[in-house]
Design an enzyme around this catalytic site. Structure first.
Site, PDB file in Angstrom:
ATOM      1  N   TRP A 147       4.133  -1.382  -8.566  1.00  0.00           N
ATOM      2  CA  TRP A 147       5.301  -1.315  -7.682  1.00  0.00           C
ATOM      3  C   TRP A 147       5.464  -2.653  -6.977  1.00  0.00           C
ATOM      4  CZ3 TRP A 147       4.955   0.288  -2.058  1.00  0.00           C
ATOM      5  CH2 TRP A 147       6.233   0.402  -1.477  1.00  0.00           C
ATOM      6  N   ASP A 178      -2.272   5.709  -4.469  1.00  0.00           N
ATOM      7  CA  ASP A 178      -0.905   5.729  -3.945  1.00  0.00           C
ATOM      8  C   ASP A 178      -0.228   6.939  -4.576  1.00  0.00           C
ATOM      9  OD1 ASP A 178       1.619   5.315  -2.998  1.00  0.00           O
ATOM     10  OD2 ASP A 178       1.892   3.327  -3.868  1.00  0.00           O
ATOM     11  N   LYS A 206      10.379  11.004  -2.101  1.00  0.00           N
ATOM     12  CA  LYS A 206      10.895  11.517  -3.372  1.00  0.00           C
ATOM     13  C   LYS A 206      10.852  13.034  -3.455  1.00  0.00           C
ATOM     14  CE  LYS A 206      11.197   7.217  -4.841  1.00  0.00           C
ATOM     15  NZ  LYS A 206      10.487   6.453  -3.818  1.00  0.00           N
TER      16      LYS A 206
END
Length: 428
Positions: free
Chosen positions: A156, A237, A273
């Site tokens: 990311w 993560d 999300k």
């Protein structure tokens, strides 16, 4: 040096000398223009495009089939409940909302996990995934100043920024194999094996961003073997729990594997999300420790770091999470909505693969798209080919070839397939 000073001048209207301010070059003249964010800059370029065919596949935010933002029904219910209760907006403690911390730890590790029953987890509500990672990075810099963080290549876009700003050194381990558009598992294991003992290894819990390529359960076991052998610290993560496969438990299985082995573990969480709480900035940092006493000390120092950084986390989104997870009816509705969102992305992924296979007569195997998971797909397109996607086809994406399937509709799959085929075969 730039300055604002005083000067004297003669004013003929009054026949006397007047004092005036003389403005020299700005004190900020040495501040350069920052480069545009590689992800958020995509959205800015998309908004400026006037073409009707334009498509934004850059930012990882869920859209409906009509490509509109979506607020979960269960979130609306939770907010209505909050209004009915007439809850206030007083400051939270530094560690956040107690009900949220309990709910988020149970969601991640499983309510019956011994580490929770034994009080071995330090959990702090933080500012979504980014803030949780940044807080952990500050902790690493302070208490493990000699340690290095290993980051997957690619990863990311904000991971490197976070550790750079925290002054934590990092290096990359191999992850993506361009030949197979799959996982370079042997390279990954070799690089983790070669790292200095006691390194921090940043792992994506599920739905790897940007590739969408996850290790298999058997590969996760091997990764855990090497990390345990090298006395590394696993640092997960977890940004997509429940949003990748549609199952909260399945998407947390990698984290739970490491915890089950008795390892101390860092885990950053985000609800952007899976509950669509993008702007609420709701997440947590969890540290699994060897004893309750260690967990208490770790938590005290995380709070100490958070105090000058942002002082208190936000309450609105935390209450939403606590209400949804804490109420059996709403929790069931949330799981159903997550399954529907994950299902829509799976359908779009299948339709894109079908369209590519039907339209491309070169014999190229596009099945890697189906082996990927979550909201992203790594197309295998290089920067020049990705530029062609934008310049010619008005499809906005990151320059590494990543597309967000969450921003794609079934109706747009054939158009996207045409653009990918053209870019792949006709642009070197």
């Amino acid at each position: 040096m730039a300055f604002i000073g005083k000067a004297w001048c003669f004013d003929p209207n009054f026949g006397r000398v007047m004092m005036a301010l003389a403005v020299d070059v700005s004190r900020f003249e040495g501040v350069p223009m920052a480069p545009p964010d590689p992800i958020l800059g995509v959205s800015e370029a998309f908004k400026a495009d006037q073409n009707d065919l334009k498509l934004n596949l850059g930012v990882g935010a869920y859209r409906t089939e009509e490509l509109q933002p979506y607020v979960l029904n269960v979130v609306k219910k939770a907010e209505t409940l909050m209004l009915e209760k007439g809850e206030n907006k007083e400051y939270l403690p530094i560690e956040g909302l107690a009900a949220f911390n309990k709910a988020t730890a149970e969601l991640l590790f499983g309510a019956d996990n011994p580490v929770l029953k034994q009080g071995r987890v330090a959990t702090l509500q933080s500012l979504s995934g980014t803030g949780s990672l940044r807080l952990a990075a500050a902790f690493i810099q302070r208490y493990f100043p000699e340690a290095k963080v290993l980051i997957s290549s690619p990863t990311w876009g904000n991971h490197k920024n976070i550790f750079n700003d925290a002054k934590v050194p990092w290096s990359e381990y191999r992850y993506y194999d361009p030949k197979t558009v799959g996982l370079d598992f042997e390279g990954m294991i070799a690089d983790i094996q070669a790292a200095p003992d006691g390194s921090f290894v940043l792992l994506h819990g599920c739905a790897h961003n940007p590739t969408g390529i996850d290790p298999t359960p058997e590969q996760w076991e091997k990764i855990a073997d090497v990390i345990q052998e090298k006395k590394h610290m696993p640092f997960f993560d977890v940004a997509y729990q429940g949003f990748a496969s549609g199952s909260l438990d399945e998407d947390a299985s990698s984290v739970r594997l490491f915890v089950q082995r008795g390892l101390e573990v860092f885990v950053a969480q985000s609800y952007s999300k899976n509950l669509g709480l993008y702007a609420e900035r709701i997440g947590a940092i969890n540290v699994v420790c060897s004893t309750p006493e260690v967990a208490n000390r770790v938590k005290s120092q995380l709070k100490r770091l958070a105090r000058p950084m942002y002082s208190n986390p936000p309450i609105h989104g935390a209450r939403i999470v606590a209400n949804v997870v804490g109420d059996p009816t709403m929790f069931g509705e949330w799981k159903q909505e997550m399954e529907e969102m994950a299902g829509r992305i799976k359908n779009v992924r299948q339709k894109l693969y079908d369209s590519l296979s039907a339209k491309d007569d070169s014999g190229k195997d596009w099945s890697f798209i189906l082996r990927q998971i979550g909201m992203f797909s790594y197309t295998g397109l290089n920067k020049t080919q990705s530029d062609n996607m934008t310049d010619k086809w008005h499809i906005y994406m990151t320059k590494d070839g990543r597309i967000s399937l969450a921003g794609l509709s079934l109706a747009k799959c054939e158009y996207l397939a045409d653009a990918i085929i053209d870019s792949f075969h006709n642009v070197s």
